[in-house]
Design a protein around this motif. Structure first.
Motif, PDB file in Angstrom:
ATOM      1  N   GLY A   1       0.787  -1.268   0.160  1.00  0.00           N
ATOM      2  CA  GLY A   1      -0.033   0.033  -0.068  1.00  0.00           C
ATOM      3  C   GLY A   1       0.903   1.188   0.043  1.00  0.00           C
ATOM      4  N   HIS A   2       0.688   2.007   0.968  1.00  0.00           N
ATOM      5  CA  HIS A   2       1.391   3.288   0.897  1.00  0.00           C
ATOM      6  C   HIS A   2       1.745   4.162   2.089  1.00  0.00           C
ATOM      7  N   ASN A   3       1.043   3.693   3.231  1.00  0.00           N
ATOM      8  CA  ASN A   3       1.097   4.803   4.223  1.00  0.00           C
ATOM      9  C   ASN A   3       1.941   4.276   5.477  1.00  0.00           C
TER      10      ASN A   3
ATOM     11  N   CYS B   1       5.060  -2.345  -3.466  1.00  0.00           N
ATOM     12  CA  CYS B   1       4.770  -0.999  -4.065  1.00  0.00           C
ATOM     13  C   CYS B   1       5.012   0.375  -2.988  1.00  0.00           C
ATOM     14  N   CYS B   2       4.636   1.293  -2.790  1.00  0.00           N
ATOM     15  CA  CYS B   2       5.064   2.319  -2.200  1.00  0.00           C
ATOM     16  C   CYS B   2       5.041   2.375  -0.637  1.00  0.00           C
ATOM     17  N   THR B   3       4.173   1.505   0.212  1.00  0.00           N
ATOM     18  CA  THR B   3       4.634   1.346   1.618  1.00  0.00           C
ATOM     19  C   THR B   3       5.957   0.594   1.424  1.00  0.00           C
TER      20      THR B   3
ATOM     21  N   SER C   1       6.747  -5.053  -7.097  1.00  0.00           N
ATOM     22  CA  SER C   1       6.172  -3.896  -7.401  1.00  0.00           C
ATOM     23  C   SER C   1       4.509  -4.139  -7.874  1.00  0.00           C
ATOM     24  N   SER C   2       4.122  -3.030  -8.288  1.00  0.00           N
ATOM     25  CA  SER C   2       2.630  -3.271  -8.466  1.00  0.00           C
ATOM     26  C   SER C   2       1.882  -4.223  -9.269  1.00  0.00           C
ATOM     27  N   ALA C   3       2.754  -4.351 -10.532  1.00  0.00           N
ATOM     28  CA  ALA C   3       1.842  -5.484 -11.480  1.00  0.00           C
ATOM     29  C   ALA C   3       2.126  -6.831 -10.900  1.00  0.00           C
TER      30      ALA C   3
ATOM     31  N   ALA D   1       9.208   8.396 -12.490  1.00  0.00           N
ATOM     32  CA  ALA D   1       8.081   7.945 -11.535  1.00  0.00           C
ATOM     33  C   ALA D   1       7.237   7.238 -12.147  1.00  0.00           C
ATOM     34  N   GLY D   2       5.999   7.011 -11.282  1.00  0.00           N
ATOM     35  CA  GLY D   2       4.782   6.094 -11.836  1.00  0.00           C
ATOM     36  C   GLY D   2       4.926   4.678 -11.627  1.00  0.00           C
ATOM     37  N   CYS D   3       4.062   3.944 -12.197  1.00  0.00           N
ATOM     38  CA  CYS D   3       3.436   2.692 -11.914  1.00  0.00           C
ATOM     39  C   CYS D   3       3.798   1.690 -13.080  1.00  0.00           C
ATOM     40  N   ASN D   4       3.079   0.469 -12.993  1.00  0.00           N
ATOM     41  CA  ASN D   4       3.276  -0.548 -14.004  1.00  0.00           C
ATOM     42  C   ASN D   4       1.756  -0.467 -14.638  1.00  0.00           C
TER      43      ASN D   4
ATOM     44  N   GLY E   1       8.442   5.459  -6.448  1.00  0.00           N
ATOM     45  CA  GLY E   1       7.260   4.658  -6.737  1.00  0.00           C
ATOM     46  C   GLY E   1       7.578   3.359  -7.367  1.00  0.00           C
ATOM     47  N   CYS E   2       6.679   2.895  -8.285  1.00  0.00           N
ATOM     48  CA  CYS E   2       7.236   1.477  -8.893  1.00  0.00           C
ATOM     49  C   CYS E   2       8.105   1.628  -9.945  1.00  0.00           C
ATOM     50  N   SER E   3       8.472   2.816 -10.316  1.00  0.00           N
ATOM     51  CA  SER E   3       9.704   3.012 -11.213  1.00  0.00           C
ATOM     52  C   SER E   3      10.893   2.716 -10.234  1.00  0.00           C
TER      53      SER E   3
ATOM     54  N   ALA F   1       2.770   4.878 -16.785  1.00  0.00           N
ATOM     55  CA  ALA F   1       1.787   5.641 -15.821  1.00  0.00           C
ATOM     56  C   ALA F   1       0.377   4.861 -15.773  1.00  0.00           C
ATOM     57  N   MET F   2      -0.164   4.525 -14.713  1.00  0.00           N
ATOM     58  CA  MET F   2      -1.465   3.881 -14.502  1.00  0.00           C
ATOM     59  C   MET F   2      -2.403   4.553 -13.638  1.00  0.00           C
ATOM     60  N   HIS F   3      -2.231   4.949 -12.443  1.00  0.00           N
ATOM     61  CA  HIS F   3      -2.903   5.335 -11.531  1.00  0.00           C
ATOM     62  C   HIS F   3      -3.486   6.734 -11.936  1.00  0.00           C
TER      63      HIS F   3
HETATM   64  S1  MSK Z   1       2.574   2.167  -5.911  1.00  0.00           S
HETATM   65  S2  MSK Z   1       0.510   4.782  -7.591  1.00  0.00           S
HETATM   66  S3  MSK Z   1       1.292   1.746  -8.938  1.00  0.00           S
HETATM   67  S4  MSK Z   1       3.898   4.114  -8.389  1.00  0.00           S
HETATM   68 FE1  MSK Z   1       2.676   3.936  -5.296  1.00  0.00          FE
HETATM   69 FE2  MSK Z   1       3.145   2.135  -7.765  1.00  0.00          FE
HETATM   70 FE3  MSK Z   1       1.696   3.988  -9.150  1.00  0.00          FE
HETATM   71 FE4  MSK Z   1       0.494   2.665  -7.245  1.00  0.00          FE
END
Ligand code: MSK
Length: 645
Positions: free
Chosen positions: A268-270, A302-304, A319-321, A452-455, A483-485, A568-570
């Motif tokens: 997650g993130h926090n 991921c980001c947490t 990471s994300s995917a 930056a950014g996601c999968n 992030g996921c980069s 980028a995804m989110h």
């Molecule tokens: S976790 S927002 S997939 S970077 Fe921050 Fe990764 Fe993008 Fe979620």
């Protein structure tokens, strides 16, 4: 705006991550459905939605723009393509801003509980960051206790969420360059409240309100600045509570999951939750030994995961995917999740194994998953309960199902802008940032890139991140990542000092060598790419751009600094990309946002934005070409700086 980009299954497995690839073969063999199956099942994706010309804002619809003229070129209310596309786009930004600022609000609540004496398990880990932040925000620090200072900081943070007076957001305005401050005032996009701006964006784009695409997009730019303020609150207060990151050694990819230990993935993130779980796990080795494990291994996803890696050196599993792949190892005892980027499907995969999925936030539940409401007041006790769930689950592992890829790479992370500045201060104590800007002016470096950014499985996982990075560093670009980069680089061994020799161009190599020689205390050496944190920590990227602008005596649009989100995804990625453009940065995006349904909106984001703010989107799906365009932008800016000096 060109032909629509359709799904091309060049790589049917759709990941390039060797750890994930190994698990994916097992998933296929054992018939476990994953995201890599679902993305194929979704093809062909709806081209109306893809181009942004599907309107679902009221329930007279859905309406689709089906023709170039006549009644079918508009929605039932008469909204044209440019209105529909721009409304859809800015609503993505509003979603991103709401997400980042909800994360920030949670950190802020924890700070509030701490200053009120209701969160005994938290403390101020970085008084230096608190003082620096208070001074930036104009809060007095002399002869005051840290708790008193923090109380005022928290009140200003809350005021930023709900201010009704005509004053800019403190957690934005205090960080900007003078030039950006003036620009945002003149263009009327300086937000005064985070919540108010997100709500206004929804109201502005409700049925029958704004039809003017330029006005709508300017509303979107304002909302993206509210997003940046939320990120600043999240980053700065997390640093105050949990420490400002410093260089730290760790490892990444699925091989960090240890078959002999109780494995807990924090996803997650926090950091408000995950920091407490790490602290609890470190005290509970004896309990783990009682069930036959050697200890407790907390890993991140991921980001947490990025937050824990940056401050605690916790291993980054994936990471994300590839989040489901961590469960596929059969050795993950619990996945504790908070908010954002968590596939609901993790519960389905977990049901094929002994893994417990535990949700912890009131706004984030998954059917059939266990829920444990986490609270700042009882944080340590809640964290102990979470660790105990994992220890109990360990007893139910099926050894026949355990298969962990032998894939793990060493890395160096932990580069807050404070840490980077300290490193450069060893070369020039009076003007640390000039070490970076002088290297650009001399041609040793071409500039700086924020990755930056996601999968986004419109292309194979991590292929875009890795291709762009290799092109940039080969061409002497100094790269920071979030992030996921950052996760991709960690997993591939590209965040290691060992990668410098293999991939860096001569200028970047010599620049890093100068920094290393001036910093003998950094015994691990410096990495090829500098990890600056999670999604909210893109604010650290903004900080670096502002610091370089101030050092060079120019505004951000003249700084050789670019940003890229190759996958980028989110919605958060859309918000981040938009504030990057608004700050004046050329911003590459490698997965097409839904703007191709309107030439006007496409033109605003790629060209008109540049005329007004100095930044622009570069939509380029080929990562090598995207990197080349970024390098061109850096070279042009560096050349202009040199001729005007
Ligand atoms: S976790 S927002 S997939 S970077 Fe921050 Fe990764 Fe993008 Fe979620």
């Amino acid at each position: 705006s060109g032909a629509p980009r359709v799904f091309e299954p060049k790589n049917p497995l759709r990941t390039t991550d060797p750890g994930a690839l190994e698990m994916l073969k097992i998933a296929h063999d054992s018939n476990v459905e994953t995201v890599f199956d679902r993305v194929v099942a979704q093809q062909p994706q709806c081209q109306f939605g893809y181009k942004g010309v599907c309107c679902r804002i009221c329930i007279a619809g859905p309406c689709r723009v089906k023709a170039d003229d006549g009644p079918a070129s508009k929605g039932i209310c008469g909204a044209t393509a440019y209105t529909i596309v721009s409304r859809n786009l800015v609503r993505l930004i509003a979603g991103g801003a709401a997400s980042h600022s909800e994360h920030a609000r949670h950190v802020l609540h924890t700070v509030h509980e701490l200053v009120e004496g209701n969160a005994p398990d938290y403390q101020i880990k970085s008084p230096a960051k608190l003082h620096k932040l208070a001074e930036k925000l104009g809060i007095a620090t002399l002869d005051r206790s840290d708790i008193d200072i923090l109380r005022d900081v928290a009140e200003l943070g809350y005021a930023d969420f709900g201010r009704y007076q005509e004053r800019p957001l403190a957690f934005l305005d205090s960080f900007l360059t003078e030039g950006r401050r003036r620009k945002f005032k003149h263009t009327n996009i300086m937000p005064r409240a985070i919540d108010g701006t997100v709500t206004e964006m929804l109201a502005q784009t409700a049925m029958g309100v704004d039809a003017d695409p330029v006005n709508i997009i300017f509303g979107g730019l304002k909302t993206s600045l509210a997003d940046l303020a939320g990120e600043y609150i999240g980053t700065t207060l997390s640093d105050v509570l949990f420490g400002t990151p410093e260089p730290i050694v760790s490892e990444s990819n699925l091989g960090v999951i240890n078959p002999k230990m109780v494995n807990i993935a924090m996803h997650g993130h926090n950091p408000v939750l995950s920091e407490m779980v790490v602290a609890a796990a470190r005290k509970m080795t004896a309990e783990a030994k009682q069930v036959g494990a050697e200890g407790i291994n907390v890993v991140g996803i991921c980001c947490t995961g990025n937050e824990l890696l940056m401050r605690q050196g916790v291993y980054l599993a994936t990471s994300s995917a590839s989040q489901e792949m961590a469960i596929m190892t059969g050795a993950l005892d619990a996945m504790v999740v908070d908010i954002q980027c968590i596939y609901p499907a993790v519960q389905t995969v977990a049901e094929c194994f002994h893994t417990k999925i535990i949700t912890t936030e009131a706004i984030m539940k998954i059917p059939s998953a266990q829920h444990l409401a986490f609270s700042a007041e009882t944080a340590a006790e809640d964290a102990r309960k979470l660790v105990n769930i994992a220890i109990e689950a360990y007893k139910h592992r099926d050894p026949k199902k355990i298969s962990i890829p032998n894939e793990r790479h060493k890395l160096v992370a932990g580069f807050s802008i404070e840490a980077l500045t300290d490193i450069m201060a060893k070369v020039n104590p009076d003007r640390p940032m000039s070490v970076l800007t002088d290297a650009i002016l001399s041609g040793q470096l071409k500039g700086v890139a924020l990755m930056a950014g996601c999968n986004n499985l419109k292309r194979p996982q991590d292929e875009g991140h890795v291709t762009v990075l290799k092109e940039l560093v080969k061409n002497d670009v100094f790269v920071i990542a979030t992030g996921c980069s950052a996760g991709a680089y960690a997993k591939f061994g590209l965040m290691s000092p060992l990668a410098v020799d293999a991939y860096a161009g001569p200028g970047l190599k010599s620049f890093l060598k100068t920094l290393e020689e001036a910093n003998p205390q950094l015994t691990t050496g410096l990495p090829l790419v500098f990890h600056v944190g999670s999604c909210v920590d893109n604010s650290r990227g903004a900080d670096l751009a502002f610091a370089m602008a101030n050092e060079l005596g120019v505004d951000v649009p003249r700084v050789p600094f670019v940003a890229s989100a190759p996958e980028a995804m989110h919605e958060k990625a859309v918000a981040i990309g938009t504030w990057c453009v608004t700050l004046g940065l050329p911003t590459h995006v490698g997965s097409m946002p839904p703007v191709e349904g309107s030439d006007l909106v496409y033109g605003i984001t790629t060209q008109i934005a540049h005329d007004v703010f100095g930044g622009n989107f570069i939509f380029e799906m080929d990562p090598a070409v995207g990197a080349a365009k970024m390098i061109d932008a850096l070279e042009y800016r560096a050349w202009k700086l040199r001729v005007h000096r």
